[in-house]
Scaffold this motif. Structure first.
Motif, PDB file in Angstrom:
ATOM      1  N   PHE A  71       0.797  -1.234   0.000  1.00 56.85           N
ATOM      2  CA  PHE A  71       0.000   0.000   0.000  1.00 56.85           C
ATOM      3  C   PHE A  71       0.827   1.280   0.000  1.00 56.85           C
ATOM      4  N   PHE A  75       0.537   5.219   3.366  1.00 52.30           N
ATOM      5  CA  PHE A  75      -0.543   4.471   4.016  1.00 52.30           C
ATOM      6  C   PHE A  75      -0.110   4.062   5.430  1.00 52.30           C
ATOM      7  N   THR A 217      -8.077  -0.950  -4.275  1.00 52.52           N
ATOM      8  CA  THR A 217      -8.184   0.505  -4.255  1.00 52.52           C
ATOM      9  C   THR A 217      -6.969   1.134  -3.600  1.00 52.52           C
ATOM     10  N   PHE A 218      -6.468   0.478  -2.550  1.00 50.65           N
ATOM     11  CA  PHE A 218      -5.360   1.053  -1.796  1.00 50.65           C
ATOM     12  C   PHE A 218      -3.988   0.592  -2.276  1.00 50.65           C
ATOM     13  N   SER A 219      -3.972  -0.435  -3.114  1.00 56.20           N
ATOM     14  CA  SER A 219      -2.663  -0.981  -3.465  1.00 56.20           C
ATOM     15  C   SER A 219      -1.917  -0.030  -4.395  1.00 56.20           C
ATOM     16  N   ILE A 220      -0.590  -0.130  -4.362  1.00 54.19           N
ATOM     17  CA  ILE A 220       0.221   0.771  -5.180  1.00 54.19           C
ATOM     18  C   ILE A 220       0.683   0.079  -6.452  1.00 54.19           C
TER      19      ILE A 220
ATOM     20  N   GLY B 309       2.795   4.712  -6.393  1.00 53.63           N
ATOM     21  CA  GLY B 309       2.148   5.536  -5.383  1.00 53.63           C
ATOM     22  C   GLY B 309       0.732   5.061  -5.185  1.00 53.63           C
ATOM     23  N   LEU B 313      -4.788   7.926  -1.775  1.00 53.71           N
ATOM     24  CA  LEU B 313      -4.317   8.564  -0.547  1.00 53.71           C
ATOM     25  C   LEU B 313      -3.703   9.913  -0.852  1.00 53.71           C
TER      26      LEU B 313
END
Lengths: 289, 443
Positions: A71, A75, A217-220, B309, B313
C-alpha cells in the motif's frame, strides 16, 4: 408487522442467550484481545528516541514491510500517526466478526434445511422474523464486542501513555454500521442458498470480493492489476459496505464530517436494502430447504 | 592436481563474468521532464511504454523530446537513461489536446529557472526566450565579477603577505643592529589583510544554463500530447496522457524531529494532530516546516515517472521552513514555556562510544569561526513528564492550528503482564458461565 417484530425479539433473545452460552464466542473475544495485545506491545517496543519505527520490532517489521510493499509508505505512516489502536481495533474485531457472521449464516441455513424454521413458521413467526432475529443477535453481540475492545484498549492506552486517537474514536461507530451491512449480506447468502456449505461459501466469497476490491483501491500496484481493480470498483464498489467505510474514514481524515455521516447513512440504507432483498427471497422461495 | 583446480576456478569465474546480467539498453523516444514539484525542479523521463506524465497545475514545467538508450537497473528497481551512449534532442512540435479546447501547438523555447534569496526559501522564477539569455548572462557577469574580485584579492593578499614578510624581516634585522623599530611596529599594527570577496548572494539556486524545451503550464485536467517531426509525422511512442493536478490543501505544518543522540537520523511528523511517541532517553530538536497535500500517486509519478504511489491517498509534502516562528510547550502541570529557534553545534563524543552530542552554538567561544550545524527548537524531554503539548506561532504571533502536536513518553516496562492476563478475562467469564450452567442443570 407487530407480531413479526415481537417474534423477532423473542427469537433474538433466545439466540443471543445460546451464543453467550457457547464457548466459541469467548474464544473469539480472547483471540481478538490477544491480537490487540500483540499489536500494542509491538508498537511500544518499536519506539526509540526518534519516535515510532516499525523496523525495531520483529512483528511490526514483518507487518510494516508487507504493508509498505502493498500500500505504500504514506498508508503506513497515516495508519500509525496516532498510535496502534486503529489497526488493533480492526484486527481485534475480525475473530468475533467472522465467528458471529459465519455462525449466523450456518445456523440459519442449517435450521432451514432440517425444517426447524418451517416448523416455527406454522406458529406466529415467519422466515423474515427468523433472519431478523439472527441479525439483531449479531448486532447486540457486536456492540458487546466493541465495548470489550474499547475497554481493553482504553486500559492499554492509559497504561502505556498512548492516545486512542480521533480516527479510532470515529471508527468505533463506523465498525458497527459496516459489520451490520456485512451481516445483512450473510443473511442474504443464507436465504438464497439451499444448504449451509453453499451459504458459507457464498458469504465468504462476497466478503473476500469486497476485501479484494478495497485492497485493490489502496494498493500501489500499477498496470493491469490496477486497471482491473478500478473496473471492479466502478462496477461493484457501490455494493460494498467497505467502500462506504472508506468514504467515511476519508471524510474524517480530511476534516469533512459530512462525508462521515453520509457514509453511515448509506451503510444503514444498504443494510435495509439487503435485508429487504432477503425478505423478498424468503417470500418467493419460502423457508423449506 | 592443484593446477587443475585453479584452472577450473578461473574458468568458472570467467564464465560467470561472461554471463553477468548486463542491463539491455534499448533505443527509445523519451520525454525528458523537468517538473516543478512545489519545492524545486525534479528531473525524470517518460519512456515509450509510460502512458502518462504527471505535472502540477499553474506552474512552468519543461519537456524535451529525445532519442536515447533506456535500460532497467534491477539494483534500485528503476528505469534509467544512458545519455553518454545516445542523447539526441529531436526538433519538431508538440501538440497538446484537451477535451474542451482546440489543440495547442508548442515549439521549443529557450528557458532557465532560478531561485532568488528572500524571506522564504521558495522564490522560484522562470525566464523564457531572450529573457532567459539575459538572466543567465547577468548571473555569469556576477560570477565573472566575483572571480575578478577573487583574483584581485589574491594579488592584494600576496602584496600584503610580502609586505608583512618584509617588515618582520626588517624588524629582526634592525633589532640585531640595535636600531629603533617603533615606526615599523606602528606600520605593522595599522596593516590589515584584504577582505575576501563574497560569492554572489542574489540567488539561492543560480539560473541553470539556458536550455531549449517545451514549456508546459496548464490548468488542472487531463490532456493528451503527441510529438510531430518537422515533416509532420507523428513520432512513434510520443502519444501520452498528461495529468495536471493541484494540491488539495496547503499551509499545513510538519516537523522535522532530530533526537539528541541521533542527529543523522531525523524523522518527520507530517500528519496534523499526529502524536509523537518517544522513549524519553534524549532531548528533541524540532524544525517546523510548511507542507502541502498532494495525491500520493500523482506526486510520486511526477517526481519519478516509473515510481509507484497510492492513487487513493493524499500525502503531505515538505515545502519550506516556517520563518521566525516560536513554539509554546505545555506540559501536564500547565507551566507554559516559549521556545525560539536557536543555533546548535554537533560535537562528536570523545572515546569509544562514537556518538554525537548537540550543544548550544558558542559563536564567540569554542565554536568561533565555524557555522552552526543546525538551527532548531530545543525541546527538553523528561521521562517523568509523560505528555508535552506543543503549539506553533508564526512571526506575527498568530497560532498555526495544524502545528499542534503531542509528544508522549512511553514508559519502558508498562503493565504488559497485566494486559496479557486481561486478554483472558473472556475465557474466565466463559468458565464461570459454564460452571453455573452445569450446576443449575445438575441441581
Amino acid at each position: 408487522m407487530n407480531l413479526r417484530i415481537h417474534a423477532a425479539r423473542v427469537i433474538a433473545r433466545r439466540k443471543t442467550l445460546e451464543t453467550v452460552l457457547n464457548p466459541g464466542f469467548y474464544i473469539a473475544q480472547t483471540a481478538g484481545l490477544l491480537l490487540g495485545y500483540i499489536l500494542i506491545t509491538g508498537f511500544t517496543g518499536a519506539i526509540d528516541s526518534s519516535g515510532f519505527s516499525f523496523e525495531l520490532n520483529p512483528v511490526y517489521d514483518f507487518v510494516g514491510r508487507a504493508m509498505v510493499g502493498a500500500f505504500g509508505r504514506t498508508f503506513v505512516d497515516k495508519l500509525f500517526s496516532e498510535g496502534p489502536f486503529l489497526l488493533a481495533l480492526y484486527i481485534s474485531f475480525l475473530p468475533s466478526f467472522f465467528y458471529l457472521s459465519i455462525n449466523s449464516v450456518f445456523r440459519f441455513s442449517f435450521e432451514k434445511k432440517v425444517g426447524a424454521i418451517e416448523l416455527i413458521s406454522y406458529g406466529p413467526a415467519d422466515g423474515t422474523s427468523c433472519f431478523l432475529a439472527s441479525y439483531v443477535k449479531d448486532i447486540l453481540l457486536t456492540l458487546l464486542t466493541i465495548a470489550i475492545l474499547f475497554i481493553y484498549f482504553a486500559v492499554a492506552a492509559f497504561n502505556n501513555n498512548i492516545v486512542l486517537g480521533s480516527r479510532f474514536l470515529y471508527s468505533v461507530p463506523l465498525i458497527l454500521f459496516t459489520s451490520s451491512a456485512l451481516y445483512a449480506y450473510g443473511i442474504l447468502a443464507a436465504v438464497a442458498t439451499d444448504n449451509a456449505v453453499s451459504a458459507i461459501s457464498l458469504y465468504m466469497g462476497i466478503v473476500i470480493f469486497f476485501l479484494i476490491i478495497l485492497m485493490g483501491t489502496f494498493s500501489i500496484v500499477s498496470g493491469y492489476v490496477s486497471t482491473l481493480s478500478g473496473v471492479f470498483t466502478r462496477i461493484a464498489g457501490w455494493l460494498s459496505p467497505l467502500f462506504y467505510w472508506n468514504l467515511s474514514l476519508t471524510g474524517v481524515e480530511s476534516g469533512k464530517a459530512g462525508f462521515f455521516i453520509t457514509g453511515i447513512v448509506i451503510l444503514s440504507v444498504l443494510t435495509g436494502i439487503v435485508l429487504f432483498a432477503s425478505h423478498l427471497i424468503v417470500g418467493v422461495k419460502g423457508v423449506r430447504k | 592436481m592443484k593446477g587443475k583446480a585453479a584452472g577450473f576456478i578461473l574458468a568458472f569465474c570467467v564464465t560467470l563474468f561472461a554471463f553477468a546480467d548486463v542491463p539491455v539498453r534499448k533505443e527509445e523516444f523519451i520525454y525528458s521532464i523537468l517538473a516543478f514539484n512545489g519545492r524545486d525542479y525534479s528531473g525524470t523521463f517518460a519512456r515509450e511504454e509510460a502512458d502518462t506524465i504527471y505535472l502540477i497545475a499553474g506552474v512552468d514545467n519543461f519537456l524535451t523530446a529525445k532519442k536515447t538508450f533506456v535500460y532497467f537497473w534491477p539494483i534500485t528497481g528503476e528505469w534509467r537513461t544512458d545519455t553518454q551512449g545516445l542523447d539526441q534532442e529531436m526538433s519538431g512540435t508538440l501538440e497538446v489536446y484537451s477535451d474542451k479546447e482546440q489543440p495547442v501547438k508548442l515549439t521549443p523555447e529557450k528557458y532557465t529557472y532560478y531561485n532568488v534569496r528572500g524571506v522564504y526559501e521558495l522564490n522560484w522564477n522562470v525566464a523564457k526566450g531572450k529573457e532567459a539569455d539575459k538572466v543567465r548572462s547577468h548571473y555569469e557577469d556576477l560570477v565573472d565579477e566575483y572571480w575578478k574580485a577573487i583574483s584581485e584579492y589574491y594579488n592584494k593578499r600576496a602584496e600584503y603577505e610580502s609586505r608583512l614578510d618584509k617588515i618582520t624581516g626588517e624588524i629582526t634585522e634592525r633589532r640585531k643592529r640595535g636600531e629603533d623599530v617603533t615606526s615599523l611596529l606602528e606600520e605593522l599594527k595599522t596593516m590589515k589583510p584584504p577582505a575576501r570577496p563574497q560569492p554572489p548572494e542574489e540567488y539561492t539556486v543560480p539560473p541553470v544554463p539556458v536550455k531549449s524545451g517545451f514549456i508546459i503550464n496548464l490548468p488542472v485536467g487531463e490532456y493528451r500530447i503527441r510529438f510531430l517531426t518537422p515533416d509532420g509525422f507523428i513520432m512513434q511512442g510520443s502519444e501520452k496522457k498528461i495529468v495536471v493536478f493541484e494540491k488539495r490543501r496547503e499551509g499545513g505544518i510538519g516537523y522535522e524531529i532530530i533526537p539528541g543522540d541521533k542527529w543523522t537520523r531525523p524523522s518527520e511528523s507530517k500528519t496534523p494532530h499526529s502524536v509523537l511517541y518517544v522513549d524519553g532517553t534524549t532531548d528533541l530538536y524540532l524544525r517546523p516546516f510548511y507542507q502541502d497535500e498532494f495525491n500520493d500517486l500523482y506526486y510520486e509519478k511526477m517526481r519519478r515517472n516509473d515510481s509507484r504511489g497510492n492513487p487513493n491517498l493524499m500525502k503531505w509534502v515538505r515545502m519550506q521552513q516556517v520563518p521566525e516562528a516560536r513554539i509554546e510547550m505545555s506540559p501536564m502541570d500547565g507551566n507554559i514555556t516559549t521556545v525560539t529557534e536557536e543555533p546548535f553545534y554537533v560535537e562528536q563524543v570523545q572515546g569509544a562510544s562514537l556518538g554525537y552530542r548537540i550543544v548550544p552554538f558558542d559563536a564567540e567561544g569554542k565554536h568561533e569561526g565555524r557555522e552552526p550545524s543546525i538551527r532548531a527548537f530545543h525541546i527538553p524531554i523528561e521521562r517523568e513528564r509523560g505528555v508535552l503539548k506543543i503549539s506553533l506561532f508564526d512571526r506575527e504571533g498568530k497560532q498555526i492550528l495544524s502545528g499542534k502536536r503531542q509528544i508522549r513518553v512511553i514508559p519502558g516496562a508498562g503493565f504488559k503482564t497485566g494486559l496479557f492476563l486481561l486478554a483472558f478475562v473472556p475465557l474466565l467469564v466463559m468458565g464461570v458461565v459454564l460452571f453455573f450452567r452445569r450446576k443449575r442443570y445438575s441441581d
